[in-house]
Design a protein around this motif. Structure first.
Motif, short mmCIF file in Angstrom:
data_model
loop_
_atom_site.label_atom_id
_atom_site.label_comp_id
_atom_site.label_asym_id
_atom_site.label_seq_id
_atom_site.Cartn_x
_atom_site.Cartn_y
_atom_site.Cartn_z
N TYR A 156 34.23 71.73 80.99
CA TYR A 156 33.74 70.37 80.86
C TYR A 156 32.87 70.17 79.62
O TYR A 156 32.13 69.19 79.54
CB TYR A 156 32.96 69.97 82.11
CG TYR A 156 33.85 69.97 83.35
CD1 TYR A 156 34.77 68.95 83.55
CD2 TYR A 156 33.76 71.00 84.27
CE1 TYR A 156 35.60 68.96 84.66
CE2 TYR A 156 34.59 71.01 85.39
CZ TYR A 156 35.51 69.99 85.58
OH TYR A 156 36.32 70.00 86.66
N SER A 157 32.96 71.05 78.64
CA SER A 157 32.11 70.95 77.46
C SER A 157 32.29 69.63 76.70
O SER A 157 31.35 69.14 76.09
CB SER A 157 32.34 72.13 76.52
OG SER A 157 33.67 72.12 76.04
N ASP A 158 33.47 69.05 76.75
CA ASP A 158 33.70 67.78 76.06
C ASP A 158 32.95 66.62 76.73
O ASP A 158 32.73 65.58 76.12
CB ASP A 158 35.20 67.44 76.04
CG ASP A 158 35.99 68.39 75.16
OD1 ASP A 158 35.36 69.08 74.31
OD2 ASP A 158 37.22 68.43 75.31
N TYR A 159 32.57 66.80 77.99
CA TYR A 159 31.90 65.75 78.74
C TYR A 159 30.40 65.96 78.89
O TYR A 159 29.70 65.12 79.41
CB TYR A 159 32.51 65.63 80.15
CG TYR A 159 34.02 65.48 80.12
CD1 TYR A 159 34.59 64.27 79.78
CD2 TYR A 159 34.85 66.56 80.39
CE1 TYR A 159 35.97 64.12 79.72
CE2 TYR A 159 36.23 66.43 80.35
CZ TYR A 159 36.78 65.20 80.01
OH TYR A 159 38.15 65.08 79.97
N ILE A 160 29.93 67.14 78.46
CA ILE A 160 28.52 67.47 78.60
C ILE A 160 27.87 67.45 77.23
O ILE A 160 28.38 68.04 76.28
CB ILE A 160 28.36 68.88 79.23
CG1 ILE A 160 29.02 68.93 80.60
CG2 ILE A 160 26.87 69.25 79.34
CD1 ILE A 160 29.08 70.34 81.19
#
Length: 86
Positions: free
Chosen positions: A80-84
């Motif tokens: 989920y790095s793109d959302y965090i």
């Protein structure tokens, strides 16, 4: 060691994070759903330290790989790095 399956018994349906699953007679000792063969399994494996060590190490390694706080946090960050915003 070659794991064996008990005829007519479905595998444990527990699914771990990361798509890992517990495999019968590899990660746990499979017994019948009504536990009617528990005594037989105890008798069969009580003196088989090698087999019990094999299963316990597999289970521990699989759990640590997929369920330790560090591995779960790493998986979440990776997935989920793109959302965090970190």
């Amino acid at each position: 060691y070659q794991p064996t399956r008990i005829s007519g018994v479905k595998p444990l349906s527990t699914i771990l994070p990361f798509g890992e699953i517990f495999e019968p007679n590899v990660d746990y000792i499979e017994c019948l759903p009504d536990f009617s063969n528990v005594i037989e399994l105890i008798e069969k494996y009580k003196d088989d330290k090698d087999h019990l060590d094999f299963i316990s190490k597999n289970c521990k390694n699989k759990f640590e790989k997929s369920c330790s706080p560090k591995s779960v946090a790493s998986w979440i960050l990776e997935r989920y790095s793109d959302y965090i915003n970190i």
